[in-house]
Design a protein around this motif. Structure first.
Motif, mmCIF file in Angstrom:
data_model
loop_
_atom_site.group_PDB
_atom_site.id
_atom_site.type_symbol
_atom_site.label_atom_id
_atom_site.label_comp_id
_atom_site.label_asym_id
_atom_site.label_seq_id
_atom_site.Cartn_x
_atom_site.Cartn_y
_atom_site.Cartn_z
ATOM 1 N N TYR A 119 2.234 -3.206 9.644
ATOM 2 C CA TYR A 119 0.806 -3.328 9.348
ATOM 3 C C TYR A 119 -0.028 -3.726 10.545
ATOM 4 C CZ TYR A 119 3.289 -7.615 8.466
ATOM 5 O OH TYR A 119 4.149 -8.661 8.571
ATOM 6 N N GLY A 120 0.619 -4.165 11.626
ATOM 7 C CA GLY A 120 -0.128 -4.450 12.863
ATOM 8 C C GLY A 120 -0.931 -3.251 13.309
ATOM 9 N N ARG A 121 -0.424 -2.069 12.970
ATOM 10 C CA ARG A 121 -1.124 -0.845 13.373
ATOM 11 C C ARG A 121 -2.465 -0.686 12.681
ATOM 12 N NH1 ARG A 121 3.957 3.320 13.224
ATOM 13 N NH2 ARG A 121 4.968 2.583 15.130
ATOM 14 N N MET A 150 -4.401 -3.132 12.002
ATOM 15 C CA MET A 150 -5.291 -4.021 12.734
ATOM 16 C C MET A 150 -5.629 -3.455 14.108
ATOM 17 S SD MET A 150 -5.907 -6.183 10.546
ATOM 18 C CE MET A 150 -6.771 -7.401 11.530
ATOM 19 N N MET A 151 -4.645 -2.790 14.725
ATOM 20 C CA MET A 151 -4.893 -2.103 15.988
ATOM 21 C C MET A 151 -6.024 -1.101 15.801
ATOM 22 S SD MET A 151 -4.244 1.156 17.308
ATOM 23 C CE MET A 151 -3.074 1.772 16.099
ATOM 24 N N ALA A 152 -5.956 -0.339 14.694
ATOM 25 C CA ALA A 152 -6.996 0.662 14.437
ATOM 26 C C ALA A 152 -8.343 -0.015 14.183
ATOM 27 C CB ALA A 152 -6.592 1.549 13.255
ATOM 28 N N LEU A 153 -8.329 -1.094 13.423
ATOM 29 C CA LEU A 153 -9.575 -1.845 13.193
ATOM 30 C C LEU A 153 -10.203 -2.242 14.519
ATOM 31 C CD1 LEU A 153 -11.653 -3.530 11.586
ATOM 32 C CD2 LEU A 153 -9.971 -5.376 11.519
ATOM 33 N N GLY A 154 -9.380 -2.761 15.425
ATOM 34 C CA GLY A 154 -9.883 -3.224 16.722
ATOM 35 C C GLY A 154 -10.465 -2.117 17.569
ATOM 36 N N ASN A 155 -10.028 -0.872 17.339
ATOM 37 C CA ASN A 155 -10.540 0.270 18.095
ATOM 38 C C ASN A 155 -11.741 0.930 17.443
ATOM 39 O OD1 ASN A 155 -8.817 0.362 20.311
ATOM 40 N ND2 ASN A 155 -7.206 1.347 19.109
#
Lengths: 408, 408
Positions: free
Chosen positions: B317-319, B321-326
């Motif tokens: 699920y870190g991914r 959050m990675m997408a959210l950050g981008n």
């Protein structure tokens, strides 16, 4: 002038490296250390993802102008780990400082691996202590550090050059990098999961930062494996000045040499993109603005349809134009030229808004050009003089396999 | 109030449909015709890709307020075909007008299929003449038209509802759509490769256009299979007013009903994305602006890493959050909440910037939630009151296979 040599991260004078197994990963090397005998002027660039890993947050806060060491671990990204993660990054910094008898603020920290798990600090501290004792110069040490930072990478990414500056000084530049998936860095100086370390024994002053950003913008920042920018991207260059001579900040030979090294690293990252079977190079010319040229390159190399067509050598070049149309860049369809190159073939595809080919037989020529390890898409927008080049890779079954099973 | 019924494109009064084999495709139906007994008020939305297919260019130029018929072919997109393609689109318009004895400007044209090849107009004209003779009402005719517009689609996409308006009038709304790859529509009214036709016997005036755009923005424009917007996306609603009664432009029941139909169609397109094995629904709440909420949804559903993790039920699920950050959206990591839902499971993942789970055993629960045909990602950004929902699908081996072999 610039000479590519068989060298690694410790080839420039005064640098030592180590790579060890700390136990974060089951079997492979997972912790690396880079050390400069004298504090080096540090040029730092980090991910612009708003979700930043703990070590990235810490280094941005520290903002240290000089670094003597960089510690890096793979297997755990120390991202989405809140306050505890931040403290763990600080602990890594202090542990290295204690081992090497330097100021903690002179220690850079990089992490890569799974997001959202706390670090096992017992293992990390054991690894740091082990690595500090094994610091060494030479190709073996270079290789160990290179290996310790790899995750899904399949090849080591390193490049070293030698260049004679305007004042006669002979300097070395070397870079190592890791990165295979979650690759679309937009590194901003002082403020990726590509981790890149560059060493040089040239003398550089902080003024060089602007040139550093422009070289990153044309190299690392033009690579995209999947359009997903990591929480951890970091690119640090250490210039320890041990070659002597004048500051190389504006030396054209040095700038050329660094650009060559970073372009080589960027291409290697794209070529080793997760599951990649082909390198895709997109060259855009005739754009109205530099920004337009970069947008077109990025939209094309990130298009899953373009990427999977190239995987299959499927001459579906309409998809390149579809991506162009979505890029937001200005162009005049009637002036657009598209050429596909592969191997020794160079096939004109689009002329004045309509395809050159219609016959099945001639479409076969396009397929042959696409059936090569490197496929180059040249696109002239016909509205200006700006250009950009970027690198990506094809979308393959292996990309899906690797990323459907990453955490497990 | 709104009742879903077993109906199709000809269920609203006064509409007829046909689907035939013209020979553009080897074997399957490839040409469809929709006809309204009386000229219908037409609400049109087209791709915002700057590279627009010939029929899209023509319809934008025509800008006809009323349409009596829509002709659609699959197998060839008539895109990147220059002047000759434009003339071919006009020829299709004239051929239908002649068959049905109507004004050519009252004929809409849609094409889908391969980009960059000229149309075989002999086949198309033969098909139009055949379809005009077979126009009919009923479930069989509905099905034939539905089939004729399919390309890589694996399921028919249709939805019909019945709704009683405020003035007591009983009206029908029906929609059919095709679309599986190159799906990321940003349809703009009056200005896809989703082709969508909506019929209704309600009375609507051109004033309804604004509501139409807002419904599209919340439905069709929130679907993404691959982030690649087509040169051909088109969505046309024909309102022939044959149900009588007052104009339904502001009738809440009508607006609800149309929204329900379009949401259903949008979900169906996502579910049938090329190679898809799972439907991904992303629900973002607590955003500062509507635009932010949509950006977050789009970045997550377009992330190849998120999509492949969901394919593999990989609890990475870190991914997300990675997408959210981008995404470029504003959020405060310490206030972000992430929940993953699947089947009857609802698993909280992220709380105050750090993951809820650390233990292998509890991560297993996340995997179980992800191992369902529909996975819902709920993300609260904690900075405002705006929300958005979007639909996508997982990235599978089959997506790669389909798109590596499309043209061949």
């Amino acid at each position: 002038m610039v000479e590519i040599i068989d060298g690694g991260i410790t080839t420039p004078q005064g640098f030592k490296a180590a790579g060890v197994h700390s136990g974060v990963k089951y079997r492979s090397l997972d912790l690396g250390l880079l050390y400069s005998e004298v504090p080096a002027t540090a040029f730092k660039a980090f991910t612009s993802n708003k979700v930043k890993a703990a070590p990235v947050q810490m280094m941005i806060k520290d903002d240290s102008p000089k670094l003597s060491a960089i510690v890096v671990n793979s297997g755990n990204a120390n991202a989405l780990t809140g306050r505890r993660g931040y403290e763990d990054a600080e602990t890594m910094q202090r542990a290295v400082a204690a081992e090497l008898n330097i100021d903690p603020k002179e220690v850079g920290v990089m992490s890569t691996g799974l997001i959202g798990r706390f670090m096992d600090m017992h293992k990390i501290q054991y690894g740091i202590s082990k690595a500090a004792k094994q610091l060494d110069v030479g190709r073996e040490a270079d290789g160990l550090l290179c290996e310790a930072i790899m995750t899904t990478d399949t090849i080591k990414k390193e490049c070293a050059v030698r260049v004679r500056l305007g004042d006669g000084t002979l300097v070395y530049i070397s870079a190592i990098s890791k990165g295979s998936g979650m690759i679309s860095p937009h590194l901003k100086v002082l403020h990726g999961t590509t981790l890149t370390m560059i060493t040089t024994d040239a003398v550089l002053t902080p003024k060089f930062n602007e040139v550093y950003q422009s070289i990153l913008d044309d190299s690392m920042n033009m690579v995209s494996v999947d359009g997903d920018q990591s929480t951890n991207d970091t690119c640090i260059m250490l210039a320890n000045g041990m070659a002597g001579g004048q500051a190389a900040d504006e030396d054209p030979a040095f700038i050329d040499a660094l650009r060559m090294v970073m372009t080589k690293i960027a291409r290697t990252i794209a070529m080793d993109g997760e599951g990649a079977s082909k390198l895709i190079t997109v060259e855009v010319t005739g754009a109205e603005t530099k920004d337009d040229a970069r947008k077109v390159v990025k939209t094309i190399i990130n298009s899953p349809l373009v990427k999977s067509a190239i995987f299959g050598s499927d001459p579906n070049y309409g998809r390149v134009m579809m991506a162009l149309g979505n890029s937001g860049a200005n162009f005049s369809l009637n002036d657009v030229h598209l050429t596909i190159k592969g191997g020794d073939m160079e096939v004109p595809i689009l002329d004045s808004g309509a395809p050159v080919f219609q016959e099945e037989r001639s479409v076969e020529v396009v397929r042959m050009a696409m059936d090569n390890k490197e496929v180059i898409l040249q696109l002239d927008l016909g509205v200006g003089n700006e250009s950009a080049t970027g690198w990506g890779c094809d979308l393959t079954y292996d990309y899906v396999r690797i990323n459907a099973e990453y955490a497990t």
